[in-house]
Enzyme design. Sequence first.
Site, mmCIF file in Angstrom:
data_model
loop_
_atom_site.group_PDB
_atom_site.id
_atom_site.type_symbol
_atom_site.label_atom_id
_atom_site.label_comp_id
_atom_site.label_asym_id
_atom_site.label_seq_id
_atom_site.Cartn_x
_atom_site.Cartn_y
_atom_site.Cartn_z
ATOM 1 N N LYS A 73 -3.512 16.404 -6.414
ATOM 2 C CA LYS A 73 -2.694 16.766 -7.020
ATOM 3 C C LYS A 73 -1.611 18.064 -7.617
ATOM 4 C CE LYS A 73 -3.276 12.140 -9.490
ATOM 5 N NZ LYS A 73 -2.484 11.431 -9.102
ATOM 6 N N ASN A 77 0.321 -1.765 0.128
ATOM 7 C CA ASN A 77 0.210 -0.224 -0.447
ATOM 8 C C ASN A 77 1.226 1.259 0.258
ATOM 9 O OD1 ASN A 77 -2.346 2.239 0.220
ATOM 10 N ND2 ASN A 77 -2.647 1.358 2.086
ATOM 11 N N TYR A 134 -9.160 16.238 -4.639
ATOM 12 C CA TYR A 134 -8.255 15.302 -5.890
ATOM 13 C C TYR A 134 -7.116 16.324 -6.549
ATOM 14 C CZ TYR A 134 -6.515 12.747 -10.334
ATOM 15 O OH TYR A 134 -6.521 12.054 -10.838
HETATM 16 P P1 NAI Z 1 -6.482 3.705 -11.885
HETATM 17 O O1 NAI Z 1 -8.012 3.664 -11.116
HETATM 18 O O2 NAI Z 1 -7.006 2.436 -13.430
HETATM 19 O O3 NAI Z 1 -5.365 2.165 -10.880
HETATM 20 C C1 NAI Z 1 -4.646 3.055 -10.531
HETATM 21 C C2 NAI Z 1 -3.451 1.933 -10.104
HETATM 22 O O4 NAI Z 1 -3.351 2.703 -8.825
HETATM 23 C C3 NAI Z 1 -4.502 0.660 -9.356
HETATM 24 O O5 NAI Z 1 -4.474 -0.276 -10.169
HETATM 25 C C4 NAI Z 1 -4.941 0.356 -8.546
HETATM 26 O O6 NAI Z 1 -5.235 -0.453 -7.441
HETATM 27 C C5 NAI Z 1 -3.697 1.647 -7.797
HETATM 28 N N1 NAI Z 1 -4.099 1.785 -5.851
HETATM 29 C C6 NAI Z 1 -4.437 2.838 -5.660
HETATM 30 N N2 NAI Z 1 -4.722 3.276 -4.472
HETATM 31 C C7 NAI Z 1 -3.245 2.782 -4.062
HETATM 32 C C8 NAI Z 1 -1.952 2.332 -3.249
HETATM 33 N N3 NAI Z 1 -2.805 2.911 -2.125
HETATM 34 N N4 NAI Z 1 -0.913 1.311 -2.690
HETATM 35 C C9 NAI Z 1 -0.960 1.273 -4.693
HETATM 36 N N5 NAI Z 1 -1.485 0.976 -5.594
HETATM 37 C C10 NAI Z 1 -2.818 1.759 -4.818
HETATM 38 O O7 NAI Z 1 -6.417 4.684 -12.197
HETATM 39 P P2 NAI Z 1 -5.453 5.264 -14.080
HETATM 40 O O8 NAI Z 1 -6.217 6.418 -14.708
HETATM 41 O O9 NAI Z 1 -4.628 4.361 -13.603
HETATM 42 O O10 NAI Z 1 -4.994 6.820 -13.268
HETATM 43 C C11 NAI Z 1 -2.902 6.100 -12.035
HETATM 44 C C12 NAI Z 1 -2.483 7.485 -11.950
HETATM 45 O O11 NAI Z 1 -2.646 8.643 -13.343
HETATM 46 C C13 NAI Z 1 -2.851 8.078 -10.796
HETATM 47 O O12 NAI Z 1 -2.448 8.738 -9.995
HETATM 48 C C14 NAI Z 1 -4.419 9.162 -11.079
HETATM 49 O O13 NAI Z 1 -4.987 10.033 -10.515
HETATM 50 C C15 NAI Z 1 -3.077 9.867 -12.602
HETATM 51 N N6 NAI Z 1 -4.301 9.788 -13.457
HETATM 52 C C16 NAI Z 1 -5.053 9.605 -14.025
HETATM 53 C C17 NAI Z 1 -6.054 10.186 -14.906
HETATM 54 C C18 NAI Z 1 -7.001 9.591 -15.910
HETATM 55 O O14 NAI Z 1 -7.785 10.208 -16.295
HETATM 56 N N7 NAI Z 1 -7.100 8.157 -15.809
HETATM 57 C C19 NAI Z 1 -5.993 11.265 -15.437
HETATM 58 C C20 NAI Z 1 -4.702 12.532 -14.496
HETATM 59 C C21 NAI Z 1 -3.796 11.407 -13.642
#
Ligand code: NAI
Length: 251
Positions: free
Chosen positions: A162, A66, A158
């Site tokens: 960020k 985590n 959020y």
């Molecule tokens: P997602 O929800 O598909 O993946 C996020 C991953 O982080 C998941 O595998 C989840 O299990 C993991 N995760 C969550 N909490 C955790 C923790 N405490 N420890 C370890 N792993 C943890 O989201 P996505 O879209 O791939 O997002 C990745 C990053 O990009 C995030 O930081 C998100 O805020 C950022 N982001 C995403 C955008 C989007 O439009 N999808 C836009 C801008 C930023």
Amino acid sequence: MNLLSGKVAIVTGAARGIGEAVALKFAQEGAHVAFTYVSDGSRDKANALVEKITAMGVKAKAYQSNAADFNACETFVNDVIAEFGQVDICVNNAGISKDNLLLRMSVEQWNEVIQVNLNSVFNMTKQVIKPMMKAKSGSIINMSSVIGEMGNAGQASYAASKAGVIGFTKSVAKELGSRNIRCNAVAPGFVETDMTSYLQDGNSADKYKSLIPLGRFASAEDIANVCLFLASDMGSYVTGQTISACGGMNI
Ligand code: NAI
């Protein structure tokens, strides 16, 4: 090309979405990849990713850890060093959103988002700078968001988390530049992942796409490409920056 040949990369939250795309991209470029996932439900996906990456001829290992837990991060990074010998690149990707209008946002919702999106970046960076300082080199990449730059109704926690990542990134870049450790942030716009699945259909998708000059959401690979630039020597003179990868949405 083999832009990351022999490097060891950590990616947090890589069982799916952007993290998975980053892990795959780095492996394609010759990096060994240690990545985290957090929930039991992600284990199968994490194991499948390990298989995919090892089939590319590099080392991979998934760790259930985590990123929001300081002690867990310490254990994780120590385990990676024991297994892989070094840490050259760290992508702090793990993140969540718990959107709500401020009037309705609970303290728990606020704290959880700050804990996972911002405190995790502190937790991991504290650990990886130790081996990077020893090696006199390293690249840290923190996942911010266009929302951290622009703000958004319903996303105060959020956006704050960020934006915090951007300030943290600049400070770390100033502290550790003389040690040849670079620290940058990536600020994606809307990316086609589970996080934005609720935006990707019909009318709301059209509404959001109309705000984006490139007229489409990003793929996870679009974002992984920016991470590759920052992780590799292609980005050797770039530090303390936030690279917006938002299809022009912020202009
Ligand atoms: P997602 O929800 O598909 O993946 C996020 C991953 O982080 C998941 O595998 C989840 O299990 C993991 N995760 C969550 N909490 C955790 C923790 N405490 N420890 C370890 N792993 C943890 O989201 P996505 O879209 O791939 O997002 C990745 C990053 O990009 C995030 O930081 C998100 O805020 C950022 N982001 C995403 C955008 C989007 O439009 N999808 C836009 C801008 C930023």
